[in-house]
Design a protein around this motif. Structure first.
Motif, short mmCIF file in Angstrom:
data_model
loop_
_atom_site.label_atom_id
_atom_site.label_comp_id
_atom_site.label_asym_id
_atom_site.label_seq_id
_atom_site.Cartn_x
_atom_site.Cartn_y
_atom_site.Cartn_z
N GLY A 1 8.48 14.45 2.40
CA GLY A 1 7.66 15.31 3.26
C GLY A 1 6.35 15.90 2.40
O GLY A 1 6.40 17.56 2.63
N LEU A 2 6.45 15.95 1.08
CA LEU A 2 4.98 16.30 1.07
C LEU A 2 4.42 17.41 1.66
O LEU A 2 3.82 15.85 2.55
N GLN A 3 4.30 18.46 1.41
CA GLN A 3 2.97 19.03 2.06
C GLN A 3 1.45 19.46 1.50
O GLN A 3 0.88 19.54 2.17
N VAL A 4 1.24 18.85 0.63
CA VAL A 4 0.29 19.90 -0.60
C VAL A 4 -0.44 18.36 -0.71
O VAL A 4 0.45 17.13 -1.57
N PRO A 5 -2.05 17.89 -0.55
CA PRO A 5 -2.41 17.24 -0.58
C PRO A 5 -2.72 16.31 -2.05
O PRO A 5 -2.39 16.75 -3.44
N ALA A 6 -2.54 15.63 -1.96
CA ALA A 6 -2.05 13.84 -3.16
C ALA A 6 -3.20 12.83 -3.43
O ALA A 6 -2.98 12.43 -2.21
N ASP A 7 -3.82 12.63 -4.44
CA ASP A 7 -4.25 11.64 -4.67
C ASP A 7 -3.90 11.16 -6.01
O ASP A 7 -3.34 11.41 -6.38
N ILE A 8 -3.73 9.87 -5.93
CA ILE A 8 -3.14 9.39 -7.19
C ILE A 8 -3.62 7.82 -6.98
O ILE A 8 -4.25 7.04 -6.33
N LEU A 9 -3.39 7.75 -8.50
CA LEU A 9 -4.12 6.42 -9.20
C LEU A 9 -2.98 5.65 -9.79
O LEU A 9 -2.37 5.90 -10.87
N MET A 10 -2.98 4.10 -9.84
CA MET A 10 -2.40 3.32 -10.08
C MET A 10 -3.02 2.08 -10.90
O MET A 10 -4.35 1.74 -9.75
N ALA A 11 -3.05 1.15 -11.31
CA ALA A 11 -3.28 0.47 -12.13
C ALA A 11 -2.25 -1.08 -11.93
O ALA A 11 -0.89 -0.78 -12.26
N ALA A 12 -2.89 -1.68 -11.20
CA ALA A 12 -2.06 -3.12 -10.60
C ALA A 12 -1.19 -3.84 -11.80
O ALA A 12 -0.61 -4.72 -11.93
N ASP A 13 -2.37 -3.67 -12.71
CA ASP A 13 -1.31 -4.81 -14.05
C ASP A 13 -1.11 -3.60 -14.68
O ASP A 13 -0.45 -4.19 -15.90
N PRO B 1 2.70 10.33 3.24
CA PRO B 1 2.27 11.52 4.17
C PRO B 1 1.05 11.03 4.16
O PRO B 1 -0.07 10.37 3.09
N ALA B 2 0.20 11.68 5.34
CA ALA B 2 -1.31 11.16 5.22
C ALA B 2 -2.12 11.77 4.63
O ALA B 2 -3.26 11.74 4.45
N ASP B 3 -1.72 13.11 4.01
CA ASP B 3 -2.55 13.45 2.52
C ASP B 3 -2.14 12.65 1.64
O ASP B 3 -2.58 13.75 1.17
N ALA B 4 -1.15 12.26 1.55
CA ALA B 4 -1.05 11.60 -0.06
C ALA B 4 -1.86 10.24 -0.20
O ALA B 4 -2.10 9.51 1.08
N HIS B 5 -3.26 9.59 -0.92
CA HIS B 5 -4.04 8.76 -1.47
C HIS B 5 -3.94 8.20 -1.93
O HIS B 5 -4.09 8.91 -3.01
N LEU B 6 -3.42 6.28 -2.21
CA LEU B 6 -3.23 6.18 -3.28
C LEU B 6 -4.65 5.02 -3.43
O LEU B 6 -5.08 4.58 -2.60
N GLU B 7 -5.05 5.19 -4.51
CA GLU B 7 -6.51 4.03 -4.86
C GLU B 7 -5.49 2.99 -5.91
O GLU B 7 -4.44 3.72 -6.94
N ILE B 8 -5.93 1.82 -5.93
CA ILE B 8 -5.55 0.76 -6.49
C ILE B 8 -6.48 -0.22 -7.80
O ILE B 8 -7.60 -0.44 -6.80
#
Length: 328
Positions: free
Chosen positions: A262-274, A289-296
């Protein structure tokens, strides 16, 4: 989900080295030097967390430079507003034209005296209220927020609650957020002993400070402080929360699965695979949701992303660039 372009030198591709360097004295000195070098003016804010709760924050601005937006920063568990990544992120944001507010959670930094109740990770309401206080004080500035580790979890929950609470949050950035707290605890218990030692040492030190200030915490005696991290968390849940079990408490601040759908505020997320603290498998069934972007990133450890011997970090620049892009 997309790949991140972080490429550390080969000698920095060990996840445990990255994680340890993230909280090293080298980084701490680097953060202090960089922030002092900006010439920023910094003043204390005492924020309203609601129901009489007070939370301390530090507001930094560059003199003579009208800001284009305001960024609220949230630290990790047993970190503080003075943690190296908080200062270094503040520097990158100041360079991008932001004013920056670095929040101390309850019982973090030198704030144990402000509130009688003990910190726990489900105290999201007071952070939402404090963010609302910040928004009112800087009502003429667009507001964004970022967080690391537990602070990355908090900032995503802040974004989830912000619309209903009337907090005009434009965008958030989250680095290595805790998704499933139960899995994270398993990872700490089963991983190298240094992680359990680090977090338990920091937490028991904090509880000793709290006990000295509030003697009515008589149940927090030395035998309690000798418990392992799972048993100590169980003590916290049983004695100082309304949750019926440890799992219920974990569920209370989990953002795994569909909890952010249900997140309405756009989000960018950074995660390390290790990441050795937050297993990457936690992210396999994450529904965003569509406005949340995960970078690995392939490397980075837990909130490391260190780039060189000086301790400069990729993630601080990443946060500043994404938040700056969000406010134009």
């Amino acid at each position: 989900m997309s790949a991140c372009n972080y490429q550390p030198p080969r000698w920095l591709r060990n996840p445990h080295l990255q994680s340890m360097l993230a909280s090293s004295r080298v980084r701490l000195r680097r953060g202090k030097q960089l922030l002092a070098g900006t010439g920023a003016l910094t003043q204390e804010l005492m924020l309203d967390g609601g129901d009489g709760v007070r939370l301390q924050a530090w507001h930094s601005r560059l003199p003579g430079m009208p800001p284009k937006a305001l960024a609220l920063l949230l630290h990790g568990w047993e970190g503080s507003a003075e943690s190296s990544y908080m200062r270094m992120t503040a520097v990158r944001l100041l360079e991008q034209g932001f004013d920056v507010v670095r929040l101390n959670f309850r019982d973090h930094g030198n704030t144990h005296h402000l509130n009688p109740g003990i910190f726990h990770s489900c105290r999201i309401d007071e952070v939402v209220n404090a963010a609302g206080d910040v928004a009112q004080r800087f009502a003429d500035l667009p507001m964004v927020a970022a967080g690391y580790s537990l602070g990355g979890n908090f900032v995503l929950r802040l974004a989830l609650h912000a619309p209903a609470a009337g907090v005009p949050l434009r965008h958030v950035a989250s680095v290595c957020p805790v998704l499933d707290p139960g899995i994270t605890m398993d990872s700490i218990e089963r991983g190298p002993v240094m992680y359990d030692w680090y977090f338990r040492r920091k937490w028991t030190g904090s509880l000793r400070r709290k006990r000295a200030l509030f003697p009515e915490l008589a149940d927090c005696d030395d035998s309690v402080l000798k418990l392992d991290i799972r048993a100590l968390t169980g003590w916290l849940v049983d004695r100082h929360t309304d949750f019926g079990s440890l799992q219920e408490y974990f569920d209370g601040y989990s953002i795994a699965g569909s909890k952010l759908a249900g997140l309405q505020v756009p989000a960018d997320i950074l995660m390390a695979a290790d990441d050795p603290v937050i297993p990457f498998t936690t992210f396999d069934h994450w529904q965003l949701p569509a406005d949340a972007h995960l970078e690995i990133a392939r490397w980075g450890g837990h909130c490391g992303f260190i780039e060189n011997l000086r301790g400069d970090g990729f993630s601080e620049r990443w946060v500043a660039q994404h938040l700056a892009a969000a406010v134009g």
